[in-house]
Design an enzyme around this catalytic site. Structure first.
Site, PDB file in Angstrom:
ATOM      1  N   GLU A 146       1.761  -0.380  -5.004  1.00 62.83           N
ATOM      2  CA  GLU A 146       0.831   0.703  -5.316  1.00 62.83           C
ATOM      3  C   GLU A 146       1.649   1.987  -5.226  1.00 62.83           C
ATOM      4  O   GLU A 146       1.901   2.508  -4.148  1.00 62.83           O
ATOM      5  CB  GLU A 146      -0.328   0.753  -4.323  1.00 62.83           C
ATOM      6  CG  GLU A 146      -1.335   1.846  -4.685  1.00 62.83           C
ATOM      7  CD  GLU A 146      -2.163   2.323  -3.504  1.00 62.83           C
ATOM      8  OE1 GLU A 146      -3.259   2.865  -3.747  1.00 62.83           O
ATOM      9  OE2 GLU A 146      -1.713   2.199  -2.350  1.00 62.83           O
ATOM     10  N   ASP A 160       0.836  -1.198   0.000  1.00 65.59           N
ATOM     11  CA  ASP A 160       0.000   0.000   0.000  1.00 65.59           C
ATOM     12  C   ASP A 160       0.875   1.254   0.000  1.00 65.59           C
ATOM     13  O   ASP A 160       1.890   1.319   0.695  1.00 65.59           O
ATOM     14  CB  ASP A 160      -0.886  -0.022   1.250  1.00 65.59           C
ATOM     15  CG  ASP A 160      -1.919   1.083   1.270  1.00 65.59           C
ATOM     16  OD1 ASP A 160      -2.776   1.106   0.364  1.00 65.59           O
ATOM     17  OD2 ASP A 160      -1.868   1.918   2.194  1.00 65.59           O
TER      18      ASP A 160
END
Length: 575
Positions: free
Chosen positions: A277, A218
């Protein structure tokens, strides 16, 4: 739609070596709290995923990616993690995780888990220790604490704004402030601290030792920071180039972290995979996807594109070129847990775009809400959501995407043709974006509504077979039309299309290259993969003459010799 049997494509690279599984995998994202509820409490859980393992196997995916299932107060849908090496008791236990993992592995499905390294929950034991320890303590060094400005330090250290709105700083009882680039409940970690780095290595090994196959990282571009005083203002920060030396975004030194992680991944056989990401400038994507770093990075460009031939072709070519630079494979995404579902996006007029050409997400969701309520945002003509056109274009875009070289990421529910859920009462919303913006931005709840497994009439349950009499986010009545029980066995359903496409994709997949074939029309794209697999998509409103033998799959019924508007077809000479 139709399909014929084809021979298996070799699972080898161009040197004749076995290709890593992830390079051209079909990965299905599960948002655990909204997938399936086994214990009837209205919240999806790990046993619920296990109960649907056969469904996932029949769908034909190669792997699942699990959004966070860790202990969390759900201030940000589970991305506020209180314990990185455990399971939220509402979702199950570590034993339940092991059972789920075994069930998926037995069916040939690999498992990728979400790691959230930029910040913890404010309930994490480290942060609670930092609050108790006070100014100047070793515990506070694991996070980013600063003194305030103004009289008695009552103003935040800077005027920085969090991603969810409002100040990026929050004051604690003794007067200091901590940095949170996201929700108040998500304090940023200090990645210059050796304990932080060591603890995440422990976490990666913990899940790898349990058999996890890979990790989704993330906000991978935000970990390391240079917060040397004096701190810049928001305007100064925004004006700085993102060239690897920016104080808070996409710093070169983050790759020191990922080089250490790569050594951990490569210590396993087979090596664990990772995908970043990373919302960074195009030229810097290969830093994250190189074999010395995380190995792969998300490409969100198709997700941001309109249903438009020129945009799709440019995105595909740019990202294949990037993949060649890094030695990785590209990734393709049309929907996920953070954006309006692509069936809805494609059913609305083209969204407003900012100066850089990116769609303005808030404008799009405002239109979705307006359509549901029968009006239009102030200053706009009332928008019209063409649900059928949106679903048709979504099917065509998905077939186009699944045929591309690289890995494809699917989001739960898109195989059911689900639209964004707009009709969520304010009192039942959960996304911090909604609350931090005082309701000005409706946030992401509309794509996170629990899945419909059974038609209402089949169960008498108000949760469409999700598992309880109600679900943690309200499901609309029209979900009944998209329930798995309704679509299962229907030869023309979106679910059937996905199953056929994924089965066929496994057998047609070949080297990671494509050749563009000119069509004579700007709104029609045609490409060929090295083994003769051909794909034609009509993005326009007018039919396109289709003189092709060997049609194996189409997103819509094909009249003889015609490719209708908003339709993709796969052709193959293989039998």
């Amino acid at each position: 739609m139709s399909i014929v049997d084809v021979v298996n494509a070799p699972e080898r690279n161009e040197l004749g070596e076995p290709a890593p599984w992830w390079r051209q995998a079909a990965v299905y994202q599960i948002y655990p709290r909204s997938f399936a509820d086994a214990n009837g409490d209205g919240l999806g859980d790990l046993p619920g995923i296990t109960s649907r393992a056969d469904y996932l196997a029949e769908l034909g995916i190669d792997a699942v990616w699990l959004s966070p299932f860790y202990p969390s107060a759900l201030a940000d849908g589970g991305y506020d993690v209180a314990d990185y090496r455990n399971v939220d008791p509402r979702l199950g236990t570590l034993a339940d995780f092991d059972t789920m993992l075994a069930a998926l592995h037995q069916r040939g499905i690999r498992v990728v888990v979400d790691i959230v390294p930029n910040h913890t929950s404010d309930l994490h034991e480290w942060f609670q220790e930092a609050l108790a320890a006070g100014r100047g303590s070793a515990a506070r060094e694991r996070y980013i604490f600063r003194e305030g400005t103004g009289a008695d330090g009552a103003e935040p250290p800077t005027d920085w704004v969090s991603a969810f709105g409002g100040s990026a700083w929050e004051r604690v009882a003794d007067g200091q402030w901590y940095l949170h680039n996201f929700a108040i409940e998500q304090p940023d970690l200090n990645w210059a601290h050796p304990e932080v780095r060591a603890d995440f290595v422990t976490t990666l090994r913990f899940w790898s030792d349990r058999g996890v196959d890979g990790f989704r990282i993330d906000v991978a571009h935000m970990l390391t920071k240079d917060l040397t005083e004096p701190l810049p203002s928001r305007a100064e920060l925004d004006a700085l180039p993102r060239d690897g030396k920016h104080p808070t975004i996409d710093r070169d030194d983050v790759h020191e972290v990922y080089a250490e992680w790569r050594a951990v991944f490569n210590s396993y056989d087979p090596p664990r995979t990772a995908v970043a990401e990373a919302w960074v400038d195009r030229a810097r994507v290969p830093l994250y996807s190189s074999p010395d770093s995380l190995g792969q990075a998300f490409n969100f460009d198709l997700l941001e594109a309109d249903f438009d031939a020129a945009q799709f072709r440019e995105v595909v070519q740019d990202n294949l070129d990037l993949a060649a630079t890094s030695g990785s494979s590209s990734t393709w995404v049309l929907s996920n847990h953070d954006v309006v579902r692509h069936a809805t996006r494609y059913g609305l007029p083209h969204p407003a775009r900012d100066a850089a050409g990116h769609p303005t997400r808030k404008h799009g969701i405002d239109w979705v809400i307006a359509v549901a309520s029968g009006g239009g945002p102030a200053g706009d003509a009332s928008p019209v959501l063409d649900r059928e056109a949106g679903e048709r274009r979504a099917r065509a875009a998905t077939l186009f995407m699944l045929a591309l070289p690289g890995s494809s990421y699917l989001y739960q529910g898109e195989e059911l043709g689900l639209h964004e859920v707009a009709e969520i009462p304010d009192a039942e919303r959960q996304d911090p974006t909604f609350f931090r913006s005082a309701g000005d931005d409706f946030g992401r709840d509309g794509c996170r509504v629990p899945l419909p497994w059974e038609a209402m009439s089949a169960t008498g349950s108000s949760s469409f077979g999700f598992g309880a009499d109600s679900s943690h986010l309200p499901q609309p009545e029209w979900f009944s039309e998209h329930a798995v029980s309704v679509l299962d066995g229907d030869p023309e359903s979106t679910l059937t299309l996905y199953r056929r496409a994924l089965a066929l994709r496994h057998r047609l997949q070949t080297e990671e290259r494509l050749e563009w074939i000119e069509t004579g029309r700007a709104d029609v794209l045609h490409f060929r993969r090295p083994n003769g697999w051909e794909v034609v998509t009509n993005f326009g409103a007018e039919p396109y003459p289709l003189d092709r033998a060997g049609v194996v799959l189409a997103s819509e019924l094909l009249p003889a010799g015609i490719l209708p508007a908003d339709t993709t077809v796969w052709c193959s000479p293989l039998r």
